[in-house]
Design an enzyme around this catalytic site. Structure first.
Site, mmCIF file in Angstrom:
data_model
loop_
_atom_site.group_PDB
_atom_site.id
_atom_site.type_symbol
_atom_site.label_atom_id
_atom_site.label_comp_id
_atom_site.label_asym_id
_atom_site.label_seq_id
_atom_site.Cartn_x
_atom_site.Cartn_y
_atom_site.Cartn_z
ATOM 1 C CG LEU A 1 -7.045 4.470 6.019
ATOM 2 C CD1 LEU A 1 -7.773 3.974 4.774
ATOM 3 C CD2 LEU A 1 -5.915 3.521 6.385
ATOM 4 C CG ASP A 2 -1.080 8.793 7.220
ATOM 5 O OD1 ASP A 2 -1.757 9.282 8.148
ATOM 6 O OD2 ASP A 2 0.033 8.254 7.395
ATOM 7 N N PRO A 3 -3.468 10.625 3.929
ATOM 8 C CG PRO A 3 -3.323 12.963 3.810
ATOM 9 C CD PRO A 3 -2.930 11.783 4.665
ATOM 10 C CE LYS A 4 2.307 11.599 -0.670
ATOM 11 N NZ LYS A 4 3.788 11.597 -0.762
ATOM 12 C CB VAL A 5 -2.956 5.209 3.356
ATOM 13 C CG1 VAL A 5 -3.341 3.757 3.618
ATOM 14 C CG2 VAL A 5 -1.537 5.479 3.858
#
EC number: 5.4.99.25
Length: 354
Positions: A91-95
């Protein structure tokens, strides 16, 4: 006083049914041999000693915004003091959302069992408003097989590839903002999907927010997901007070990860040979889940409910129940350590010298 044998349809069977219920698996277990399992060997998964419990454990983390998936895994490794851990899908950092983390022995299969469909809730911002009927019409076009090229900032080669979107549901639509629920194949880029939808609409669009609500068998409403501070508090309670009750709640038996995979239950006498690389022969099968198909993946389990590993079925469920000889499962990945069950096969004697 000798220990009593554990009924094969007792605690182990109840644990397996509990595991299956996590992902709504209602297939029946069909028994070939109604025999007990010896309590001297192996463990009921939820009763393993803590060090063994952690080696075969998983944590379903509710990833917060900010850290990368790798950072979350690194924090968990440090907190628990384990040597290996791995996650089930970046998962990307903001997700935010569901991030399964496998510990020690379970890292051997996390990539296989989690490489299935995933579900997201996404806020998509249109650059200009459109009629809701038009939006729904275009969303339907993106169900089924689609073409995608990974974004510029991607860890994989930017080659055109196909991915399957099983369903896109429009939950809310206000002004320029659309709330979507997307059920898709692993490896589908949601940011790219939003961009492509905007392109077809002719107004442009981008992904504003994203949360993963399911990956493989784990969903946010399964009751298994925990926050990082839950893990931290459980570890502190264990280290400072010697109480592991909370730790056993945040770390779940790794067997939950195969709730959706058809199961073959193995007799005690055949377990150890599998950990030494043997194939599973028909006499070693104690029970079979009715969903087993020839050529499909199966989860090999003991009568106590312990996961031995994954394998390829060489016969259907009915064929396994009827067979008296022959190989019925070819193991592909074994996670169980050697020595938990007794050696029951005969050693081949070396020929006598002349």
């Amino acid at each position: 006083m000798a220990e009593e044998a554990v009924d094969a349809r007792g605690e182990g069977a109840r644990f397996i049914e509990k595991v299956k219920s996590i992902c709504g698996n209602t297939s029946r277990i069909l028994y070939k041999y109604d025999e007990p399992t010896d309590p001297r060997y192996g463990y009921l998964p939820h009763e393993r000693p803590l060090d063994v419990y952690l080696r075969y454990g998983m944590i379903v983390v509710d990833k917060p915004p900010g850290p990368t998936s790798h950072e979350v895994v690194a924090w968990i490794k440090r907190m628990l003091g384990v040597s290996r851990a791995g996650h089930g899908g970046t998962l990307d950092p903001k997700v935010t959302g569901v991030l399964p983390v496998a510990l020690e022995r379970m890292t051997r299969i996390i990539g296989t069992v989690m490489h299935s469909s995933k579900e997201y809730v996404c806020v998509m911002q249109l650059h200009r408003p459109v009629e809701e009927d038009r939006l729904r019409e275009v969303l339907k076009l993106f169900e089924g097989e689609i073409y995608q090229k990974p974004p510029l900032r991607s860890s994989v080669k930017r080659a055109l590839r196909t991915r399957r979107v099983f369903r896109i549901e429009l939950l809310e639509y206000t002004g320029k903002y659309a709330l979507l629920r997307v059920d898709c194949e692993a490896g589908t880029y949601m940011r790219k999907l939003c961009w492509d939808i905007g392109l077809v609409l002719g107004v442009g669009a981008h992904m504003r927010e994203l949360r993963r609500i399911r990956t493989g068998p784990f969903s946010e409403d399964s009751g298994l997901m925990v926050r990082l501070d839950d893990v931290a508090y459980a570890v502190i309670r264990w280290r400072e007070e010697g109480k592991d009750d909370l730790l056993r709640r945040v770390v779940i038996p790794g067997e939950y990860s195969v709730c959706h995979i058809p199961k073959v239950l193995v007799r005690d006498s055949a377990v150890e040979s599998l950990t030494h690389g043997a194939q599973l022969a028909a006499p070693g099968v104690a029970a079979v889940e009715e969903g087993v198909e020839k050529g499909g993946m199966v989860a090999l389990m003991t009568l106590k409910g312990e996961l031995i590993g994954l394998g390829k079925a060489l016969a259907s469920a009915q064929e396994m129940l009827e067979a008296e000889r022959g190989i019925v499962v070819s193991p592909t990945r074994i996670i169980m350590e050697r020595g938990l069950y007794p050696r029951m096969w005969k050693r081949q004697q070396a020929p006598q010298g002349a």
